[in-house]
Enzyme design. Sequence first.
Site, PDB file in Angstrom:
ATOM      1  N   ASP A 300       0.861  -1.160   0.000  1.00 19.87           N
ATOM      2  CA  ASP A 300       0.000   0.000   0.000  1.00 19.87           C
ATOM      3  C   ASP A 300       0.913   1.232   0.000  1.00 19.87           C
ATOM      4  O   ASP A 300       2.136   1.120   0.092  1.00 19.87           O
ATOM      5  CB  ASP A 300      -0.964  -0.038   1.206  1.00 19.87           C
ATOM      6  CG  ASP A 300      -2.181   0.836   0.976  1.00 19.87           C
ATOM      7  OD1 ASP A 300      -3.185   0.632   1.667  1.00 19.87           O
ATOM      8  OD2 ASP A 300      -2.121   1.720   0.087  1.00 19.87           O
ATOM      9  N   TRP A 301       0.330   2.362  -0.047  1.00 24.34           N
ATOM     10  CA  TRP A 301       0.966   3.662  -0.272  1.00 24.34           C
ATOM     11  C   TRP A 301       2.116   3.932   0.695  1.00 24.34           C
ATOM     12  O   TRP A 301       1.901   4.193   1.874  1.00 24.34           O
ATOM     13  CB  TRP A 301      -0.111   4.728  -0.098  1.00 24.34           C
ATOM     14  CG  TRP A 301       0.219   6.098  -0.480  1.00 24.34           C
ATOM     15  CD1 TRP A 301       0.883   7.007   0.291  1.00 24.34           C
ATOM     16  CD2 TRP A 301      -0.147   6.780  -1.688  1.00 24.34           C
ATOM     17  NE1 TRP A 301       0.967   8.200  -0.372  1.00 24.34           N
ATOM     18  CE2 TRP A 301       0.335   8.086  -1.579  1.00 24.34           C
ATOM     19  CE3 TRP A 301      -0.833   6.416  -2.847  1.00 24.34           C
ATOM     20  CZ2 TRP A 301       0.161   9.034  -2.587  1.00 24.34           C
ATOM     21  CZ3 TRP A 301      -1.011   7.351  -3.839  1.00 24.34           C
ATOM     22  CH2 TRP A 301      -0.510   8.638  -3.718  1.00 24.34           C
TER      23      TRP A 301
END
Length: 754
Positions: A300-301
Site C-alpha cells: 500500500d501507499w
Amino acid sequence: MSATPMNQPVKGYKNPNLPVNERIEDLIGKMTLEEKVGQMNQFVGVEHIKTNSAVMTADELKNNTANAFYPGFTEKDIEKWTKDGKIGSFLHVLTLEEANYLQRLAMESRLQIPIIFGIDAIHGNANAPDNTVYPTNIGLACSFDTTMAYTIARQTAKEMRAMNMHWTFNPNVEVARDPRWGRVGETFGEDPYLVTLMGVQSVKGYQGELNGKEDVLACIKHFVGGSQPINGTNGAPTDISERTLREVFFPPFEAGVDAGAMSLMTAHNELNGIPCHSNEWLMTDVLRGEWDFKGFVVSDWMDIEHIHDLHATAENLKEAFYQSIEAGMDMHMHGIHWNEYVCELVREGRIPESRIDESVRRILDIKFRLGLFENPYADPNETMNIRLCPEHRNTALEAARNGIVLLKNEGGLLPLSKNQYKKILVTGINADDMNILGDWSAPQKRENYTTVLDGLKQTAPEIAFDFVDQGWDPRNMDPAKVEEAANKAKDADLNIVVAGEYMMRFRWADRTCGEDTDRSDIDLVGLQNELIEKVAASGKPTLLVLINGRPLGVEWAAENLPAIIEAWEPGMYGGQAISEVIFGDVNPSAKLAVTIPRSVGQTQMIYNHKPSMYFHPYVVKPSTPLYPFGFGLSYTTFGYENLTLDKKQIKPDESLTVSVNVTNTGKREGTEIVQLYIRDKFSCVTRPVKELKDFARVTLQPGESKMIEFTITPDKLSFYDKKMNKIVEKGDFEVMIGSSSDDQDLQKEIFTVI
Ligand code: GLC
C-alpha cells in the site's frame, strides 16, 4: 505464427502465440537487473505530480496516503525513467490521454515492456472523471445481491479498459468492525460470509478469464486486520488472535484467492507487533504456503517506507525494502529510492536475483495475460461509447435503488403520496451536492449525478419543494440558515432533512468520512442535529435521509422522527433512487450489512459477538444497537412459517436442508432478504451467538408465498478447536431464519450433530 507488418515472424516474448510462461522466460532472460527491479516499481502519474507539487509541502507528504509528488524528482525524470524501462506501473493516472502518453514512453524502452495502470475503481471507475458511478460497497452489500456485485465489477472492467486502466485496487474485502474507521463504506460490512460472497463475485467480475481486452486485474485488500484498528483510525495497530484472524478476517481473502484474484494489497497496519508489509507469516506462509496464491503482492501507499519511518522496525529505507522483499513483497507503491536500493541489495548478495525474478515473473504473467504487449493503448474514439453507456447507467440506478435501507417508518408516513403534500421543505448538507457519489469519487459532470433535490423534483413535479441550502460543509454550517429552515418548516406540509457525512476527496481536509478520515465519535457533525431538531420542532412530519460512509448514531432522530432512510453513498443516481423510495415508486428492500450503534461508546458492537459480550450490560444507556445487522423495512410485510429441517440429526460430514415458507402479507410487491443464522449451542471454545451462513433475495407479489430452502453443509458448522484444528463438533446447533439478526425477527429450530 504471428508476424510483424513486414511479414517477419515475431520471435520470443513478443509472439502472442507462444504460451505465457515461455514468453516470460524469454523476456526475463533478456532483462537487466535494473529493468527487473523497475518492473517491481510503481509511480504516481505525471498530472498527479504536477497537481500536488503545486499545493503540497514536503511535510504534508508524510502522512498523506492519497496525494504525492517526489521532491527534487520532476515529471521529466519520470518520463526518462519510463523510457529507460525503470517503471513498471503507474497509479492515479486519471485520463486516457495521460495513460496512452506514458505507455508510448514505455514503448520507447529497450524491451518495450508495457506499463500496467492501476486505479482505485472502488464503485465503478469513479475515481476518474466521466465514468459510471455505482453505489459504494457498503450499499451494494446491503442489497445482499451478489449477482449485482459481479455485474458492477464486469461493467467497471470494461469502462477501465476503455481508458487504458488495467488493474483496480478493489475489492476491499476487509470485515468492518469499527464505525469510527472512515472506510466502512468501502467494505462489504461486518459479516465474514457476506463479505466473502461479495468479494468473490467482484473478483470474478473484474477478471473474467483474465485474458481479454475487457478484463482487469482485481486486487483483494487490505491484508490484514486494518478494519479493526485499536483506536478506530486508519493504519493504527491491531492485535488480533490467530483464531479471530482465521475465523473472521482471513476467509474473504482465502476465498478471493480461490476465486482467482491475481493481486493482493497488504495493509498499512502492524499486526500483533509485525508490520503487514514485512510480515512473512502473512505474505509467504499463509498466502502462498496455505492458500497457494499465484498472483503478486503490491504494497500500500509508501508502506514499505513506513517499516522504517513509522513502525521503526528497520533502521533505514534500504533495510525496509530488504525486509519487505524477503517477506514476500512483489511491487512497491510507489516512487524513488526503490530501484537504487534494491539493485544494491542484489549486488551485495543480500537478496538473490532469483528472488527478484520470482516477483518479475508474477508481474509479467499479468501483463501478458491482459494482452498489454499486443494492446498497450486504449482508443480515444471508442472510450465514451463504453463509459457511462445506457446499460451501465441502468445498473447504477438499479443498484442504488436496492442499496437503500428503510430504517424507520412510523405510522406508515412513507411512501408519500404525490398529491397529499403541496409544499415540502428540503434542507441539509447532502440535499443538493455531488457528495452523493461517495468516497473514491472524482468530481463528475453535473449532468452525470442526481442529487436528492433533483430526484424529488423529477419524481414529484407537482409538489413545491422549498429548498434551504445548508452548504456542503458540516463543519461550517450557518446558524442563520438553520433558523431559516426551522422557520420555513412551519409553512411546509412535510420536511426532508438530508444529512450525514462529507466524503469528497477533492476537498481532502474538509471530509468527515472516507480514507484516512476517522472519528472519535459517530454523531452528526456540526449543526446537523440542531437542524433536524429545529425543523422537527415545526410539528410537521420530518423525514431524515442519511448520505454517509460509516454508521451514524442518530439516536435522537431514531427516537423522535417518524421516518429514517439510510442511503449510504448511492452514487450517480442516488438522488433519483432515494426519491423513488420516498414516493413509493420503489419499494425498499435493503438490509443493514453493518450494525448501527447508538454511540461510539458501544464500540465494538457486532451482531456475531460472543456469549459473554453483554453479561454485564451497560448502565445508564442501553446495550442494544440503534439498528441491528440484517435489519431493513419494506412497504409491505412478510410472514415466515413452517420452518422445517429435513433431518434432526446428521453426522459431522453430512448436510441437512432447512426450509421455510415466506409470504408477502402486505398490499404491494416486495423483495425480502431471508437470512439464515446458526449457533453452535455448546462447544470446546466460545462461539458467536449467531453467524450468518446463508441468505436469499425473494420477490413476492401480495399474498404470494414461496418455500425457501437452504442447505447446511459441514463447512457452515466448522470452527477451530483449542489446537486450531478445523472441526465440526458433535452436539446441538440452533438454526435461525428471519428478516434480521434480531432475535425477535428469527424463528428457531435445533438439530444435532451426532
Ligand atoms: C491508499 C489506500 C489503498 C489505495 C492506495 C492507492 O493508501 O489505503 O486502499 O488502493 O492508497 O490509492
